[in-house]
Enzyme design. Structure first.
Site, PDB file in Angstrom:
ATOM      1  N   GLN A 115       4.101  83.951  15.032  1.00 22.47           N
ATOM      2  CA  GLN A 115       4.484  85.241  15.626  1.00 22.47           C
ATOM      3  C   GLN A 115       5.606  85.918  14.847  1.00 22.47           C
ATOM      4  O   GLN A 115       5.857  87.107  14.996  1.00 22.47           O
ATOM      5  CB  GLN A 115       4.924  85.062  17.089  1.00 22.47           C
ATOM      6  CG  GLN A 115       3.825  84.614  18.027  1.00 22.47           C
ATOM      7  CD  GLN A 115       2.728  85.661  18.200  1.00 22.47           C
ATOM      8  OE1 GLN A 115       2.899  86.845  17.890  1.00 22.47           O
ATOM      9  NE2 GLN A 115       1.574  85.225  18.678  1.00 22.47           N
ATOM     10  N   THR A 143      -3.809  76.717  13.900  1.00 15.21           N
ATOM     11  CA  THR A 143      -4.141  75.519  14.664  1.00 15.21           C
ATOM     12  C   THR A 143      -4.378  74.348  13.718  1.00 15.21           C
ATOM     13  O   THR A 143      -3.867  73.247  13.928  1.00 15.21           O
ATOM     14  CB  THR A 143      -5.375  75.771  15.556  1.00 15.21           C
ATOM     15  OG1 THR A 143      -5.023  76.756  16.533  1.00 15.21           O
ATOM     16  CG2 THR A 143      -5.821  74.512  16.267  1.00 15.21           C
ATOM     17  N   CYS A 169      -5.260  81.019  34.748  1.00 19.58           N
ATOM     18  CA  CYS A 169      -6.600  81.372  35.203  1.00 19.58           C
ATOM     19  C   CYS A 169      -7.428  81.923  34.044  1.00 19.58           C
ATOM     20  O   CYS A 169      -8.587  81.611  33.887  1.00 19.58           O
ATOM     21  CB  CYS A 169      -6.523  82.440  36.277  1.00 19.58           C
ATOM     22  SG  CYS A 169      -6.575  81.768  37.928  1.00 19.58           S
ATOM     23  N   ASN A 179       5.387  82.827  21.482  1.00 15.94           N
ATOM     24  CA  ASN A 179       4.289  83.776  21.667  1.00 15.94           C
ATOM     25  C   ASN A 179       4.214  84.364  23.071  1.00 15.94           C
ATOM     26  O   ASN A 179       3.650  85.428  23.265  1.00 15.94           O
ATOM     27  CB  ASN A 179       2.954  83.101  21.320  1.00 15.94           C
ATOM     28  CG  ASN A 179       2.761  81.806  22.072  1.00 15.94           C
ATOM     29  OD1 ASN A 179       3.613  80.913  22.021  1.00 15.94           O
ATOM     30  ND2 ASN A 179       1.655  81.681  22.774  1.00 15.94           N
ATOM     31  N   THR A 230     -14.464  73.606   0.581  1.00 13.52           N
ATOM     32  CA  THR A 230     -14.480  74.759  -0.320  1.00 13.52           C
ATOM     33  C   THR A 230     -13.515  75.828   0.177  1.00 13.52           C
ATOM     34  O   THR A 230     -13.528  76.190   1.354  1.00 13.52           O
ATOM     35  CB  THR A 230     -15.905  75.337  -0.403  1.00 13.52           C
ATOM     36  OG1 THR A 230     -16.764  74.303  -0.887  1.00 13.52           O
ATOM     37  CG2 THR A 230     -15.964  76.534  -1.335  1.00 13.52           C
ATOM     38  N   HIS A 268      -4.381  86.420  11.074  1.00 10.30           N
ATOM     39  CA  HIS A 268      -4.849  87.458  12.003  1.00 10.30           C
ATOM     40  C   HIS A 268      -3.777  87.996  12.939  1.00 10.30           C
ATOM     41  O   HIS A 268      -4.042  88.931  13.693  1.00 10.30           O
ATOM     42  CB  HIS A 268      -6.065  86.964  12.784  1.00 10.30           C
ATOM     43  CG  HIS A 268      -5.758  85.969  13.853  1.00 10.30           C
ATOM     44  ND1 HIS A 268      -5.735  86.306  15.179  1.00 10.30           N
ATOM     45  CD2 HIS A 268      -5.466  84.659  13.797  1.00 10.30           C
ATOM     46  CE1 HIS A 268      -5.449  85.229  15.898  1.00 10.30           C
ATOM     47  NE2 HIS A 268      -5.275  84.221  15.079  1.00 10.30           N
TER      48      HIS A 268
END
Lengths: 134, 392
Positions: free
Chosen positions: B189, B72, B333, B155, B247, B211
């Site tokens: 991805q 992001t 939702c 994704n 840092t 991740h």
């Protein structure tokens, strides 16, 4: 995901009451919005019973069924309102608000309050439909 | 029953080797790379070694790697950094081109630049399979186009974009331009399965986050081809060659690079499992649409998403969740907004269909047993929900 809902919501979602349709319904109502991903349809059967004041007859919801396309909250609110209004007079049913349904379910996640909390609106639509067709 | 995790495109667990690679850098080798004494300089050399390794894995040079807090941030830095360089340093109103199926970290950033700064934005259409047509890019490039950002693999539906072809078109457009268009790709991805050599791809910028491939959350990188001009978006220190103040997160960077090294770059096994899942779902459940490309080279190996007609995604997910099965939905939702998936609507699905989507994404922990277990329940769940639906 199941964790974001109250126990009551999960109960009504997993074991919804009064699912289906009434073939010879007195009124049919529909609320929802495909964009939001919720559509609720309510079928009511209206009957008469002696009014509580003892004078004349009043109209009551004898039976109610629903069909819902939507998320957990949409299904649970639909199911909950059917339990809340069976046997109630039309006047009483008209007074039930979306918020009361949400309260009866122990609350809904904030995001769901607007998108999926439309069961009372669908019921009111069904009552209106009945009154117009009389 | 043990839980079954089928949402590897959302995140993956940190692998053992990654965790042990990170371990020493929390308490033992904790120095700040900007400090001049020994433990600081040790941290500095660990950081620079990591940078070198990351660069090598991407076919880049070390000074082209900026470590960030994740994709992001990398995506924000790419779009804002390039656009603001043009508007502030060159006085040109920037025109940004993205695809209509980008991740929200590109989509929302681009829309923010459009709404708050008056920059121009073009969203390229995609095919029914969710693939950008390079000819469409050719048509919309303008004099003030500053950056084109097209994701490598989507994704939600797993469609792979023709990055090399898009790069050729931009290179051609750049031949006669003084201010070159920057080509960015969000490869989040794609990294663990597809070639991400920046030379092969022909990109100027590339975003990654650890991740998604068994690294820790909160760390990523942005590759920036040398000579690419952009304005840093974070002030405060000289870290990352003055391009990203703050840092450096040494343990997480070490973890990410370890995870990058472990990425196999082949998805054969996962793709076989995905195909098995697709076959079972589409054969055993009626009225199902496989979204994205059909099985084949245009589909990421780990993603299979479906539309279950006449029902809504979240209601399926809750039922699966109660059984200990984790998947995700394109349905909004769950993600906290009400609109249906912009990816599916861009592919031509109407709102009702788009609300009925479920994405399964596989990872190295999954086996056929997981699919078999899931398929013991999914057909019944779908049938039950369809029985409740007003849509016939």
């Amino acid at each position: 995901m199941a964790d974001m809902y109250s126990k009551e919501v999960m109960d009504h979602f997993m074991n919804p009451r009064n699912v289906g349709e009434i073939k010879d319904a007195s009124g049919v109502g529909e609320k929802g919005n495909p964009t939001c991903g919720d559509i609720m349809r309510m079928f009511i059967k209206v009957g008469k019973k002696p009014s509580s004041g003892g004078q004349g007859m009043e109209e009551v919801i004898e039976d109610i069924k629903f069909q819902t396309f939507g998320c957990g909250a949409a299904v649970a609110t639909s199911s909950m309102i059917t339990e809340m209004v069976i046997g109630k007079t039309l006047e009483e049913a008209e007074k039930i608000s979306n918020n009361q349904v949400a309260e009866a379910l122990g609350g809904l996640p904030p995001i769901k309050m607007h998108c999926s909390n439309l069961a009372a609106d669908a019921l009111h639509d069904a009552i209106e439909n009945y009154k117009k067709s009389k | 029953m043990d839980s079954i995790y089928l949402d590897n495109a959302a995140t993956t667990p940190v692998s053992d080797s990654v965790l042990s690679a990170m371990q020493p850098y929390f308490s033992e080798k904790f120095g700040n790379p900007s400090s001049i004494y020994k433990i600081g300089q040790k941290a500095k050399s660990t950081l620079e070694n990591s940078r070198e390794e990351a660069a090598k894995l991407l076919g880049a040079s070390p000074k082209e790697i900026i470590f960030t807090s994740g994709a992001t941030e990398s995506n924000n830095l790419a779009l804002k950094g390039v656009a603001f360089h043009w508007s502030q340093n060159l006085g040109i109103k920037p025109h940004i081109i993205i695809s209509s199926i980008e991740h929200h970290s590109i989509l929302d950033t681009a829309e923010y630049l459009e709404k708050s700064f008056g920059f121009e934005l073009t969203k390229l259409p995609v095919s029914e399979e969710g693939i950008v047509n390079p000819r469409e890019l050719e048509k919309v490039i303008k004099e003030n186009t500053v950056i084109v950002s097209i994701m490598y693999g989507n994704n939600e539906v797993g469609s792979i974009q023709p990055i090399q072809e898009l790069s050729q078109i931009i290179k051609k457009a750049n031949e006669k331009r003084e201010n070159k268009i920057v080509f960015h790709t969000d490869a989040v991805q794609a990294y663990q399965y597809l070639d991400c050599d920046v030379q092969d791809l022909g990109v100027d910028m590339l975003s990654l986050t650890a991740h998604k491939f068994y690294g820790p959350k909160g760390v990523g990188l942005l590759y920036v081809k040398s000579g690419t001009k952009f304005l840093p978006q974070q002030q405060g220190g000289a870290q990352e060659r003055r391009q990203r103040a703050g840092t450096e997160n040494v343990p997480y960077i070490v973890g990410m690079v370890e995870a990058m090294k472990n990425a196999k770059k082949t998805g054969k096994e996962i793709a076989d499992l995905r195909d098995y899942l697709i076959e079972r779902v589409t054969k055993e459940i009626p009225d199902v649409i496989l979204t994205g490309p059909q099985i084949g080279e245009n589909r990421l190996p780990h993603i299979a998403s479906f539309i279950f007609q006449k029902i809504e995604g979240e209601s399926i997910l809750i039922n699966l969740d109660l059984l200990g099965i984790a998947a995700s939905s394109g349905s909004a939702c769950t993600s906290g907004s009400l609109a249906s998936s912009h990816v599916l609507t861009a592919m031509g699905y109407d709102d009702l269909l788009a609300h009925g989507s479920i994405r399964f994404s596989l990872g190295k922990m999954n086996s056929r047993d997981d699919i078999d277990e899931m398929m013991k329940h999914l057909p019944q769940i779908v049938e039950k929900l369809r029985g409740m639906s007003p849509i016939k």
